[in-house]
Design a protein around this motif. Sequence first.
Motif, PDB file in Angstrom:
ATOM      1  N   ARG A  79       0.789  -1.236   0.000  1.00 46.35           N
ATOM      2  CA  ARG A  79       0.000   0.000   0.000  1.00 46.35           C
ATOM      3  C   ARG A  79       0.822   1.288   0.000  1.00 46.35           C
ATOM      4  O   ARG A  79       0.589   2.191  -0.808  1.00 46.35           O
ATOM      5  N   GLU A  87      -1.025   3.959  -8.078  1.00 47.97           N
ATOM      6  CA  GLU A  87      -1.594   2.617  -7.965  1.00 47.97           C
ATOM      7  C   GLU A  87      -1.562   1.860  -9.292  1.00 47.97           C
ATOM      8  O   GLU A  87      -1.266   0.664  -9.323  1.00 47.97           O
ATOM      9  N   TYR A  91       0.744  -1.366  -8.390  1.00 44.57           N
ATOM     10  CA  TYR A  91       0.060  -2.594  -8.007  1.00 44.57           C
ATOM     11  C   TYR A  91       0.312  -3.753  -8.964  1.00 44.57           C
ATOM     12  O   TYR A  91       0.688  -4.858  -8.527  1.00 44.57           O
ATOM     13  N   TRP A  95       2.440  -6.031  -6.415  1.00 47.47           N
ATOM     14  CA  TRP A  95       1.529  -6.670  -5.460  1.00 47.47           C
ATOM     15  C   TRP A  95       1.651  -8.194  -5.463  1.00 47.47           C
ATOM     16  O   TRP A  95       1.910  -8.806  -4.405  1.00 47.47           O
ATOM     17  N   GLU A 216      -9.435   1.707  -0.170  1.00 44.09           N
ATOM     18  CA  GLU A 216      -8.115   2.032  -0.693  1.00 44.09           C
ATOM     19  C   GLU A 216      -6.997   1.734   0.284  1.00 44.09           C
ATOM     20  O   GLU A 216      -5.851   1.540  -0.139  1.00 44.09           O
ATOM     21  N   ASN A 217      -7.302   1.696   1.562  1.00 46.98           N
ATOM     22  CA  ASN A 217      -6.248   1.522   2.565  1.00 46.98           C
ATOM     23  C   ASN A 217      -6.403   0.220   3.350  1.00 46.98           C
ATOM     24  O   ASN A 217      -5.606  -0.720   3.172  1.00 46.98           O
ATOM     25  N   VAL A 220      -6.997  -2.862   0.936  1.00 43.80           N
ATOM     26  CA  VAL A 220      -5.790  -3.298   0.240  1.00 43.80           C
ATOM     27  C   VAL A 220      -4.841  -4.005   1.205  1.00 43.80           C
ATOM     28  O   VAL A 220      -4.274  -5.058   0.888  1.00 43.80           O
ATOM     29  N   ALA A 224      -3.722  -8.006   0.909  1.00 46.41           N
ATOM     30  CA  ALA A 224      -2.326  -8.426   0.791  1.00 46.41           C
ATOM     31  C   ALA A 224      -1.934  -9.394   1.908  1.00 46.41           C
ATOM     32  O   ALA A 224      -1.101 -10.287   1.703  1.00 46.41           O
TER      33      ALA A 224
END
Length: 409
Positions: A79, A87, A91, A95, A216-217, A220, A224
């Motif tokens: 993140r 992003e 990502y 990611w 978004e925070n 994510v 993960a």
Amino acid sequence: MNADQILEHVDDPPVLEALYRESPVAFRGALEEALSARPDDVVLRVWAARLAEPPRKELPTRGLGLAIAIGLGSGLLVRLPAVWLGEEWYYPRFWPSIVVLGLALYFWAQKRDRGRLILGAALASGAGVFVSLLPDYTDSVTMALVHLPVLLWTFLGLAFTGSDWRDTDARILFLRYNGELLILGSLVALGGFVFSGITVALFELASEGAGEWYAENVGVLGAAALPVAATYLYDSVFRRHTGIPSVLARVFAPLFLVMTCAYLAIALVVGQNPFLDREFLITVNGLLLVVLGMTVLSIAERGEEDRVNWIDRTHVALLAVTLLIDVLALSAILFRLASYGFTPNRVVVLGANLVILVHLSLIGRAQLGFVRGTRGIREIRAAAAGYLPTYGVWAAGVCFVLPLVFRFT
């Protein structure tokens, strides 16, 4: 791992303990064989009594701190850099690789193999530099990014199996882990969705836009960390075995057999032309992956008994029909290559189909021999597990050779 290893170290308790911690499921099977060979051995009987003890009901704490640390670290690595780097750029490039390397770190922390730590650090650094230097998302670059996690997945297999990476049983356990990870990850994700839905609904009442910030925070970060959480459940809570993938494979294998046979019949009746239907190729690729996964997981969950049952015959029939459909798909791919030329996507689809086709053919031949009584279950397991490095070689070719051949277009 086999009974001979246990018998060889029966008078060396630290070695036996190390063997058990490295592969608990394989150790149990080998212990049964060793005990049948030496039923009066006191050490073996003590081990049998220990492993027969019912599991404790409380949540085990072994590895919990490690799982939390790796999960939180993976989430933050996914993140935080995306806030500055963007992003859309960050990502897709980082990611998947961060998540796979986090899982490898979890298993490395249990084995403490310095050589694999150095290899993992080198791979992580090399992968980070490689994806950072890739240009915009052209077809060849996209294919490279899609296959990079597959390449790192082979390193995850090395971290999981340790020094037994050449052993068929160790590879089978790794395949079983992948199935368990998929099932447990889905369950954890379902719980996370419910929790997130309620949380967002409450905070939206107090602050408009809270749901977007959460996704978004926190969303994510949680996504993960999810594979690490599922791995902890698999490793510490369920002791590396739930049996769920085997049940699902037994349920869905007959259904997929009926579905594939019905598709062939309908396609012949309506006169479908797979050579001009691009969606057909996409669907067949998905079918190949699902059938391969079901077959391999069923083999991984199967015991060592040599008695043929109905699921073995079902898999033979399912593999035969799937291979027939894949031959049609390969013919269509070759037709499109000859008619429209080579592109990164077509080359990758052709190569992936060939790699999976060979694997399914090897498994199908071993399975058919087992049903006929000319092969044993060990040969089926060897056919399923021995081919795994091929996927790593193929992924490496797509990652590093394909973009150069097509000049990153």
